[in-house]
Write an enzyme that holds these catalytic residues in place. Structure first.
Site, PDB file in Angstrom:
ATOM      1  N   ASN B 398       0.861  -1.135  -0.202  1.00 54.62           N
ATOM      2  CA  ASN B 398      -0.113   0.053  -0.040  1.00 54.62           C
ATOM      3  C   ASN B 398       0.890   1.158   0.164  1.00 54.62           C
ATOM      4  O   ASN B 398       0.823   2.063  -1.020  1.00 54.62           O
ATOM      5  CB  ASN B 398      -0.893   0.082   1.232  1.00 54.62           C
ATOM      6  CG  ASN B 398      -1.915   1.108   1.119  1.00 54.62           C
ATOM      7  OD1 ASN B 398      -2.041   1.972   0.451  1.00 54.62           O
ATOM      8  ND2 ASN B 398      -3.091   0.943   1.828  1.00 54.62           N
ATOM      9  N   ASP B 399       1.477   1.662   1.046  1.00 57.69           N
ATOM     10  CA  ASP B 399       2.216   2.678   1.308  1.00 57.69           C
ATOM     11  C   ASP B 399       3.318   3.005   0.316  1.00 57.69           C
ATOM     12  O   ASP B 399       3.565   4.134  -0.415  1.00 57.69           O
ATOM     13  CB  ASP B 399       2.653   2.916   2.806  1.00 57.69           C
ATOM     14  CG  ASP B 399       1.491   3.351   3.607  1.00 57.69           C
ATOM     15  OD1 ASP B 399       0.474   3.777   3.220  1.00 57.69           O
ATOM     16  OD2 ASP B 399       1.619   3.044   4.909  1.00 57.69           O
ATOM     17  N   VAL B 400       3.890   1.953  -0.075  1.00 58.98           N
ATOM     18  CA  VAL B 400       5.299   2.019  -0.979  1.00 58.98           C
ATOM     19  C   VAL B 400       4.826   2.184  -2.370  1.00 58.98           C
ATOM     20  O   VAL B 400       5.528   2.486  -3.104  1.00 58.98           O
ATOM     21  CB  VAL B 400       5.991   0.641  -1.190  1.00 58.98           C
ATOM     22  CG1 VAL B 400       6.562   0.198   0.394  1.00 58.98           C
ATOM     23  CG2 VAL B 400       5.115  -0.774  -1.407  1.00 58.98           C
TER      24      VAL B 400
END
Lengths: 112, 473
Positions: B398-400
């Site tokens: 998700n965040d990456v």
């Protein structure tokens, strides 16, 4: 020690420490990201080298306190060493360059 | 052999062991030689241990055998039974044990030197030795408890959310000051075993408080740092025992951990102190302005749709994240990749440095599923590839992959290098739900025109895809 100008042993130790840091730095920056986990668990196993210090403490029979501390330290460090090297080997066994283990023709299956 | 000869022989073996350790690490630098490298390091360890056993200082062997037997059994069982997905917590706990060992050895040596003084064999406890012994115990104890908490978080025994105590910075500061003050006092008044124990206990407490506020996704940094600490603690004990092999091996491990720590913090675009102060992502999901998650339109697709998208593409890049590890989906992904390759589709994998819970976590999982490592790309190799790729398949990351890291200066992850999956022609995101990632921020990627959301458990979703793809033709 004859024939040697003996420096303070602590200074020699510091020298060794500094050189080892540099050597380690040079070698480890070359490790590719793919191998970072085995690097970590392998170097982790190496930090279990403290086991030899623990062995001396446990074997000196200096006092019952030091034996207790020594035996616990030996056990802890041995878990670190034995577990660390085995698990690293288990991981590294899985790293394969090309498709499938038995494949003799390395380029046959991987699309380019 | 006279005592001096014995010492020289032992040190000779230690030099051999040091060389082998260094060669071992060198061979770890390439996948082809890495296994040999690990074996060399193990051999070096065996040589160092064997050499130590001939030391004249050792008079009793039964206690050593007891300790080695207990440790070996635990080590073998753990190493054999651990699942590859659980590797981060395994490394964490081994690491903690090493740190704990260093703390105890330094403590025992400190006590022994004190005893030598009290029976008059030594004039006084050398101040440098006392200081280094205390340092080693503090660092080792902190490594032990910090690693145990990290283990607990990774194993799901301790909450993975950052735990923020009120006034924790003040408590930590007071604790730090207390540790330093007692340590300094001990250097000048070494004959206080109770105080020595106290400082060790305080350090252990410090280790707990240090790791508790750090969230799950920051674990790669924590594990790398603790790895480095265990090395430095071993090296410090080497100073106390005047043992060169401890110093060399400990220094190499310390350097290794520090380098990995730096790589990890760089990949998150955060400073080490920012990570260690903790609390990242503690605020939860409702902190962002704008429309709440779920209110904006997005496209949801089924397994059948996704199979069509993949089956008729020419190139696919998989982007794995921690979700893949949680769902144990690596084998299913490999099967899917195999099917795609049979259709003549090019398949690659893009790995972000902090994907997962430890450095290289995804690489190990994919290696377990027999994915050849030359299909894996790192951050720099991946980003130019996405532009030339038909479909990027995000599995549990998700965040990456959040484009806000590039575009939104307000975002907490702004500036973090990400995988630019949005530059692929199409993006399919496999995800449980629209819930936010670890950082607690919404992901604009999910609402892009070329993004499709495929909801479900990662493993089941991929298996369904395999089924659908088999029927396609």
């Amino acid at each position: 020690m004859k024939g040697l100008q003996v420096a303070d042993p602590l200074l020699i130790s510091v020298l060794i420490f500094v050189i080892a840091i540099f050597v380690g730095y040079e070698l480890i920056t070359k490790v590719p990201p793919t191998l970072h986990t085995p690097l970590m668990s392998g170097s982790n196993a190496i930090s279990g080298i403290i086991v030899i210090g623990a062995i001396v403490i446990a074997g000196q029979g200096h006092s019952s306190l030091s034996i207790v501390l020594g035996v616990i330290a030996v056990a802890l460090a041995t878990v670190n060493v034995v577990g660390g090297f085995l698990v690293t080997d288990r991981m590294l066994r899985m790293f394969r360059p090309r498709e499938r283990p038995g494949s003799k023709k390395p380029d046959s299956e991987s699309p380019k | 052999m006279s005592e001096q000869v014995t010492i020289n022989v032992i040190n000779g073996f230690y030099i051999v062991a040091a060389v082998l350790f260094i060669l071992g690490i060198k061979f770890l630098g390439s996948p082809r030689t890495a296994r040999k490298g690990n074996a060399l390091s193990a051999l070096a360890m065996l040589i160092a241990i064997s050499a130590t056993l001939i030391s004249k200082e050792i008079i009793e062997f039964e206690w050593i055998i007891l300790g080695v037997a207990i440790g070996s059994v635990i080590g073998i069982v753990l190493a054999r039974t651990v699942q590859m997905t659980a590797m981060p917590q395994m490394v964490a706990i081994f690491n903690g044990f090493g740190g704990g060992g260093s703390a105890l050895v330094a403590a025992a040596e400190f006590i022994r030197i004190n005893d030598l003084v009290s029976v008059g064999e030594l004039a006084s406890v050398p101040k440098d030795v006392a200081a280094i012994a205390i340092f080693s115990t503090v660092l080792g104890a902190l490594t032990l408890t910090g690693s145990l908490i990290a283990f607990g978080k990774l194993q799901g025994l301790v909450t993975t959310r950052p735990v923020l105590m009120p006034a924790r910075n003040i408590i930590n500061a007071l604790l730090g000051i207390a540790i330093v003050a007692i340590s300094v006092y001990l250097v000048f008044e070494p004959n206080n075993p109770e105080l020595y124990a106290l400082v060790g206990i305080l350090a252990a407490l410090f280790g707990i408080l240090l790791v508790m506020p750090i969230g799950g996704a920051d674990m790669p940094v924590v594990i790398s740092l603790l790895n480095s600490y265990s090395g430095i603690a071993a090296a410090a004990t080497g100073f106390v025992l005047e043992n060169t092999i401890l110093i060399v091996a400990g220094a190499v491990v310390g350097a290794s951990g520090l380098i990995l720590t730096r790589i990890m913090t760089k990949a998150m675009n955060r400073s080490l102190s920012n990570v260690m102060l903790g609390g990242f992502g503690a605020e939860g999901s409702s902190s962002t302005g704008g429309p709440a998650a779920g209110e904006r339109p997005y496209r949801s697709v089924t397994a059948e749709d996704t199979a069509m998208i993949l089956g008729y593409s020419q190139s696919v890049i998989f982007v794995p994240g921690y979700g893949l590890a949680v769902a144990q989906a690596q084998h299913a992904v490999k099967e899917l990749a195999g099917l795609l390759q049979e259709r003549g589709i090019s398949v690659k994998y893009a790995i972000h440095p902090v994907a997962g819970r430890m450095p290289g976590h995804m690489n190990v999982l994919l290696a377990e599923a027999d994915v050849p490592y030359d299909q894996l790309m790192d951050l720099d190799q991946s980003n130019p590839e996405f532009e030339r790729t038909d479909v990027a398949v995000v599995i549990g990351a998700n965040d990456v992959i959040n484009p806000a890291a590039r575009t939104d200066p307000e975002s907490p992850i702004y500036g973090m290098p990400i995988l630019n999956v949005d530059s692929a022609r199409q993006v399919v995101v496999l995800k449980r739900s629209m819930a936010v990632g670890f950082s607690g921020i919404d992901n604009d990627l999910f609402y892009l025109d070329n993004t499709s959301m495929y909801f479900g458990d990662a493993k089941k979703s991929v298996q369904d895809l395999v089924g659908e793809l088999r029927q396609l033709d």
